[in-house]
Design an enzyme around this catalytic site. Structure first.
Site, short mmCIF file in Angstrom:
data_model
loop_
_atom_site.label_atom_id
_atom_site.label_comp_id
_atom_site.label_asym_id
_atom_site.label_seq_id
_atom_site.Cartn_x
_atom_site.Cartn_y
_atom_site.Cartn_z
N GLY A 118 18.34 4.02 27.51
CA GLY A 118 18.00 2.42 28.61
C GLY A 118 17.16 2.47 29.31
O GLY A 118 16.29 3.52 29.67
N GLN A 170 12.12 0.58 36.73
CA GLN A 170 11.55 1.89 35.99
C GLN A 170 10.35 1.56 35.70
O GLN A 170 8.93 2.49 35.37
CB GLN A 170 12.29 2.52 35.50
N CYS A 228 17.38 10.43 33.40
CA CYS A 228 16.99 9.50 33.52
C CYS A 228 16.02 9.84 33.77
O CYS A 228 15.23 10.87 33.54
CB CYS A 228 17.50 8.92 35.15
N LEU A 229 15.23 9.00 32.81
CA LEU A 229 13.98 8.73 32.41
C LEU A 229 13.14 9.05 32.73
O LEU A 229 11.88 9.81 33.59
CB LEU A 229 13.14 7.66 31.42
N HIS A 288 20.15 1.21 38.27
CA HIS A 288 18.79 1.40 39.22
C HIS A 288 18.42 -0.44 39.46
O HIS A 288 17.14 -0.32 40.58
CB HIS A 288 18.41 1.18 37.64
N GLU A 320 21.73 1.89 34.33
CA GLU A 320 20.89 0.77 34.48
C GLU A 320 21.44 -0.34 34.88
O GLU A 320 20.02 -0.83 35.96
CB GLU A 320 20.44 0.63 32.76
#
Ligand code: ZN
Length: 163
Positions: A46, A51, A89-90, A135, A132
């Site tokens: 996701g 981001q 989380c990326l 975020h 997400e």
């Protein structure tokens, strides 16, 4: 399509609240395409627009290969159950935490054609919806995690969600 740069934890943009999309124009469609490519390249499940530095309420999720979910202005409308799992989380590379998320989540959103739709996910997908949409309000999973894992604990088994 283009690969976008994924911002990491220390970037203050990640703490900002994203604004709703008011018009689905070519910029938003290109953003959706680029976000999907960037998420796949990073091997995440996701990605939220913030981001990649775009403060708009846009999310892409792909928990199952080929099953891309694009969400514009998503809102969680129903949750049930509970799952306690590992989450990553990326934007927080190399980290992992234990979180509690609902087991089942229903989201209302707009698609790229401008139509409203509802989508329900369980397990990993439910967790991705929560992660997400958090975020979009400047919230990272590390804020809500019950516990962040040590490097030794991470080595014993990583997160099943990087998003
Ligand atoms: Zn994330």
């Amino acid at each position: 399509m283009a690969l976008l740069t994924i911002l990491t934890e220390k970037d203050p943009i990640l703490r900002k609240r994203s604004r709703p999309v008011t018009e689905i124009n070519d910029r938003i469609l290109t953003l959706l395409d680029d976000m999907a490519e960037t998420m796949r390249h990073a091997e995440g499940v996701g990605l939220a627009a913030v981001q990649v530095g775009v403060l708009r309420r846009v999310v892409v999720i792909e928990c199952e290969p080929g099953q891309l979910i694009e969400l514009i202005n998503p809102v969680i409308v129903e949750t049930s159950g509970l799952q306690r799992t590992r989450e990553g989380c990326l934007s927080l590379p190399g980290k992992c935490g234990l979180t509690e998320r609902p087991m089942k989540v229903t989201v209302e959103a707009t698609n790229r054609e401008g139509k409203h739709f509802c989508v329900t996910g369980t397990g990993l997908l439910a967790k991705a919806f929560c992660h997400e949409i958090d975020h979009l309000d400047g919230i990272l999973y590390s804020d809500v995690a019950k516990k962040m894992l040590t490097p030794e604990e991470i080595r014993a088994g990583g997160a099943d969600l990087e998003s």
